[in-house]
Design an enzyme around this catalytic site. Sequence first.
Site, short mmCIF file in Angstrom:
data_model
loop_
_atom_site.label_atom_id
_atom_site.label_comp_id
_atom_site.label_asym_id
_atom_site.label_seq_id
_atom_site.Cartn_x
_atom_site.Cartn_y
_atom_site.Cartn_z
CD GLU A 245 -3.08 -1.14 1.60
OE1 GLU A 245 -3.89 -2.22 1.26
OE2 GLU A 245 -3.60 -0.29 2.28
CB CYS A 282 -2.46 5.15 4.53
SG CYS A 282 -3.04 3.73 5.72
#
Lengths: 504, 504
Positions: A245, A282
């Site tokens: 990610e 994130c």
Amino acid sequence: MTAITATNPATGSALEPVASEMSAAEVTAVVEAAAASADWLADLPRTERAALLGAMADALEGARDEIVATADEETGLGSTRLNGELTRTVFQLRFFGEVITEGSYLEVTLDSAGDTPMGPRPDLRRMLVPTGVVAVFGASNFPLAFSVPGGDTASALAAGCPVVVKAHPSHPATSVLCHRLMSEAATAQGAPAGVFGLVHGQEAGVVLVKAPQVTAVGFTGSTGGGKALMAAIAERENPIPFFGELSSLNPVVVTPGAAAARAADIGAGLATSVSGSSGQLCTKPNLVLVPTGADGDAVVAALAENLQQATTVPLLNERIRSSYTELTDGLASVPGVRPVVRMEAEGEGFRVGPAVFEIDADTLGAETSKEIFGPATMVVRWSGPEQLDQALETLEDSLTATVQTSGQEGEELQGLTRLLQGHAGRILFDAYPTGVAVSWAQHHGGPWPATNTQHTSVGASAIRRWLRPVVFQNAPQSVLPAELRDDATDVPRRVDGRLVLPGA
Amino acid sequence: MTAITATNPATGSALEPVASEMSAAEVTAVVEAAAASADWLADLPRTERAALLGAMADALEGARDEIVATADEETGLGSTRLNGELTRTVFQLRFFGEVITEGSYLEVTLDSAGDTPMGPRPDLRRMLVPTGVVAVFGASNFPLAFSVPGGDTASALAAGCPVVVKAHPSHPATSVLCHRLMSEAATAQGAPAGVFGLVHGQEAGVVLVKAPQVTAVGFTGSTGGGKALMAAIAERENPIPFFGELSSLNPVVVTPGAAAARAADIGAGLATSVSGSSGQLCTKPNLVLVPTGADGDAVVAALAENLQQATTVPLLNERIRSSYTELTDGLASVPGVRPVVRMEAEGEGFRVGPAVFEIDADTLGAETSKEIFGPATMVVRWSGPEQLDQALETLEDSLTATVQTSGQEGEELQGLTRLLQGHAGRILFDAYPTGVAVSWAQHHGGPWPATNTQHTSVGASAIRRWLRPVVFQNAPQSVLPAELRDDATDVPRRVDGRLVLPGA
């Protein structure tokens, strides 16, 4: 042996080193020990593997104060956030114990021998088995939940895969402490020493992903770091799956109706989401798409006002701080970008002030739609659905996309949802993307750069990354895994195409 | 415009060209048309998508004679094999219709809003959605089942993804014919023209995998070709998943008990498996591990005798023929390799003779354990379980691994199964790996080079490659996909962690 020196972000002063960069030989030894424990872990009955995870959770819970204090010194995230993160981490370990006990994750599928339109078919019995040693890269922004004791570790161990974590250099002491606690708990459960390994150093990470015994990689970090690891993996004789990610914009769309009805609430909610953990999440909203006009102005004003009053923590390390300063200074000098909030840092260490910029949708471009790690966001002012759609289509794909609604949008909302669904893994309504529940339905992933596209790093199905299918054809009962035998009815199974619940 | 000229493998003479290499602009237009049809296909209710697949199957079935004749002229595989392959292909299209109608593949998961040990949780609703346009590469050895109308196409369309196939240059007429039949059937079902595209030419394949609208790639072919495509994908701004099956050794182990009990049967079964379709199957046994001694000798003798009498077809093209000749000639000159059978080709075209080599296990190496596409196999003579295990551990991973048993092996067989399970996706007992049933439990995949490790290209779960999860948080009912709404109970669902069958 270069010592790894972390810094206290709140003061900027160096901490006593607790680890050194490891040599290739040292990394290889850790990986070999992990590989040597693979059969033991894979053979451990699911309930006992759940007990192993539970023992690790108990060990972390039992050292809560020490873990939080150590992590706070290395990250400056504060004890409230870190206590919450530890609670989540402990919950996560136990949750994956529940997931494997339930057993659906094995995807047990049995086809009887017999005639088919294609001709005679043999007896086929399929299930998922652990891939083998998994490499996990700790993330700077989650010293617990996405690091040594985090979700990748929990899901991989649950799957039956030994884990080697590459510690993030910003929190080596937290990594060493958690690793020791979990390793001791594993040993007390009878695990071989290698089942959970830890390595330190950037080069160690490259050696790790190239090690022949490593079967898959979990990574949360920068696009640059992720691409470097992918290039190293491509050089392997046998390339392996990389689940990364890498970054995420997390656009938030405010509809005209929402702006008219809830400007103050939305501004406050956004400010909390942008400033929490100083924007080092994130799922932080990097772009807020606000309609032009007075109602939209009110949203921006509320966001600015709340953000100016928000409490922030120092950034995690010098690199993140300098990147934040560079990116926000850069944005301020782009023609068409209007600074709305730009606060100076107060206090010592890696503190920075929050920032809000504003731009018109028709001038939005790659330069003005980047992830900024830190308490900053870009407001994009749009006029009419076409301009909104166009702006959204130019963005990189994300982990999340959010819509603030009035509840009265009707069909327009369906079209917008459909558009967002093509570009993100989680679509939120009248909520904020920061804060990711660990649960059965959760998904934390999306198309590149929120990779791996088909899988998730949070939620029950995160375990799927560390499993691969095997089918046994015409096999005697004695060689089958327990869950594939005729007498195994404790997990959901698909029998000749029909899903059958346990006990049925 | 370079015409694509295929050759009749049975005669070696050129066939009339039916297609030309496509320019980048032409490929882009095909991909854009596919992308433009993505919403239509994704929105098509599952039963109607199943009907679309069924109509394509009917169209192929209705042109059976023409398809088989065209494919036979281009591949030389013969009408028995090609009729069987078409039956499988048609079955496969209908089977994926059943898979999507059943609905488990959506992995519908609902978590209610409420309190958890981690704090309050929002309403979360997860399911899998189509990734978007899928690129499929046709394989030379399956002009139907792994080409234009093959499993990748069937599973991707079933998932709701438009497909663009890159035709294999060895069978352009078969590709064009099947594409026309399936496109006409799709149009009759109301599909936009772009939903199923076809491109020709090697450069077209590279343009295809680099096209921004393409979201995933399915490939069956050589390791070299696969690696070249992976390198092209790595150059994309947004790298995408690559599902490739690149090569496979498919070792067959004969136990001492099996050799003693069934030498003649095993030799005959192996010869059929090695020579069928002239050994041009990805599951053909490339290595047969036979114990030393008289019983093993009898297995080798039976294999040799049967293979010398086997009927073979010409190889598919000049490249495969010259590669076969080069590899078998090379093996014959490796010290320690004993030729057992080396027959000359009889007849015109790309015919070759079968070959069996023999080597002692302790001299087996990379050079002597390669896949040879064609009717050849290597017998590895082993003495004692340690030598067997050692030989097996040196091999590349495979799609399949097989054991011929006596039924009396006891615990030894468990250890052997465990070892093989770590290196292959399908483990067979007293059977032969060629011939892959299309069914719910089937798995056709494995660790590299039988990639993609976590997924399969045959069987119900092949559809998983073209799907990605999306979770909706706190969403109004009106924006949810039908399967996630409160009133949708026609698919299996996980509700607050508990699996619930339809109608319950």
